[in-house]
Design a protein around this motif. Structure first.
Motif, mmCIF file in Angstrom:
data_model
loop_
_atom_site.group_PDB
_atom_site.id
_atom_site.type_symbol
_atom_site.label_atom_id
_atom_site.label_comp_id
_atom_site.label_asym_id
_atom_site.label_seq_id
_atom_site.Cartn_x
_atom_site.Cartn_y
_atom_site.Cartn_z
ATOM 1 N N ARG A 55 -3.863 2.532 -6.487
ATOM 2 C CA ARG A 55 -4.052 2.007 -5.069
ATOM 3 C C ARG A 55 -5.347 2.382 -4.820
ATOM 4 O O ARG A 55 -5.493 3.711 -4.449
ATOM 5 C CB ARG A 55 -2.716 2.890 -4.327
ATOM 6 C CG ARG A 55 -1.230 2.340 -4.306
ATOM 7 C CD ARG A 55 -0.475 3.039 -3.582
ATOM 8 N NE ARG A 55 -0.930 2.870 -1.994
ATOM 9 C CZ ARG A 55 -0.682 1.893 -1.219
ATOM 10 N NH1 ARG A 55 0.152 0.929 -1.571
ATOM 11 N NH2 ARG A 55 -0.699 1.972 0.202
ATOM 12 N N ARG A 269 -0.700 1.070 5.625
ATOM 13 C CA ARG A 269 -0.386 0.723 4.147
ATOM 14 C C ARG A 269 0.603 1.453 3.639
ATOM 15 O O ARG A 269 1.253 0.833 2.706
ATOM 16 C CB ARG A 269 -1.776 0.982 3.429
ATOM 17 C CG ARG A 269 -2.845 0.101 3.592
ATOM 18 C CD ARG A 269 -3.863 0.331 2.614
ATOM 19 N NE ARG A 269 -4.708 1.793 2.571
ATOM 20 C CZ ARG A 269 -5.697 1.820 3.228
ATOM 21 N NH1 ARG A 269 -6.290 0.852 3.978
ATOM 22 N NH2 ARG A 269 -6.065 3.093 3.470
ATOM 23 N N ASN A 270 0.764 2.911 3.898
ATOM 24 C CA ASN A 270 1.574 3.753 3.283
ATOM 25 C C ASN A 270 3.333 3.624 4.009
ATOM 26 O O ASN A 270 4.069 4.299 3.375
ATOM 27 C CB ASN A 270 1.304 5.252 3.085
ATOM 28 C CG ASN A 270 -0.119 5.037 2.336
ATOM 29 O OD1 ASN A 270 -0.058 4.445 1.428
ATOM 30 N ND2 ASN A 270 -0.732 6.038 2.660
#
Length: 271
Positions: A55, A269-270
């Motif tokens: 990532r 995103r997480n």
């Protein structure tokens, strides 16, 4: 072209922190030639990004010595038992790195201090943002040893400076100072020599803190624009912005704007 492997362990050649993958592309040997170990380790990490196994939001390329990269080790070329075989092997290794850099599909920042010659200049032409110093110098350098460019220079350089100027640069092999490199689009910005690394890192950090999907989409659109018609490009832009509006970062960005708050793309995103 490539050179002797650096003495530094692979772990120091490729590092990752806060969404930034840093690759030290050259050796700390005299002249700071391109490093085979760095190319191999870097290409492996870049392929992991392409496969979704890392990532990472941005790639930072730098040299560990006084120069970004002064090209290949010509003494190695001269001492090879069979020069064509040797040159083909190291060119293939170099090109595997360049291909992996493009397949990773992430913004690329280069800290271009000192010399960027030969293979070093080729790498700079693949950067989205290239930060140079007041003493930065660039040169193709292939003609001086009777060889032709590698690393994609004959593909990238015309797209940056135009076909006529690219031919002039490669065929006359000039030393390109920082001001000229900036005016021709080879560098994005010039800072004090001792601020090149810190400015490039700050630039990478700013990109890494932003919307990764948006940056990837923008890079893809910019890449295809060179060979697209206006109609094709408009269609691609419409498809891209529509798709991003339903992605986590796009949702967060729009909602944050309406709520008058700073978007938290990392959290989106997480999630």
């Amino acid at each position: 072209m490539t050179a002797d492997p650096a003495t530094a362990p692979t772990a120091e050649l490729v590092t990752e922190s806060d969404g930034i993958l840093t690759i030290a592309i050259s050796s700390d040997a005299p002249g700071n030639p391109l490093n085979d170990d760095a190319l191999s380790a870097g290409a492996a990490a870049l392929r992991e990004i392409a496969r979704g196994e890392r990532r990472v939001g941005v790639i930072l390329l730098k040299g560990p010595g006084a120069n970004f990269c002064a090209g290949g080790n010509v003494r190695d070329f001269a001492s090879a038992a069979h020069r064509p075989t040797f040159l083909r092997e190291i060119a293939d290794n170099f090109h595997a790195f360049v291909s992996a850099l493009h397949e990773a599909d992430r913004p690329v920042v280069a800290a271009v201090k000192g010399w960027a010659a030969g293979a070093g200049m080729s790498i700079v032409t693949h950067a989205d943002v290239a930060i140079g110093g007041t003493s930065t110098k660039m040169r193709p350098a292939y003609r001086g040893i009777g060889l032709s460019p590698d690393g994609g220079m004959t593909w990238t350089l015309p797209r940056i400076v135009g076909a006529a100027r690219a031919r002039q640069i490669i065929l006359t092999d000039p030393v390109i100072d920082a001001d000229k490199a900036l005016s021709w689009g080879l560098l994005s910005d010039i800072v004090a020599d001792d601020e090149v690394d810190s400015t490039a890192l700050a630039t990478a950090a700013k990109i890494a803190a932003g919307p990764w999907q948006s940056d990837g989409a923008a890079r893809a659109l910019l890449t295809r624009s060179a060979t697209s018609t206006l109609g094709d490009q408009l269609a691609a832009e419409a498809q891209s912005i529509s798709a991003l509006s339903a992605a986590p970062e796009g949702i967060e960005g729009v909602d944050a704007f309406v709520a008058k708050r700073k978007p938290d793309f990392a959290a989106a995103r997480n999630a």
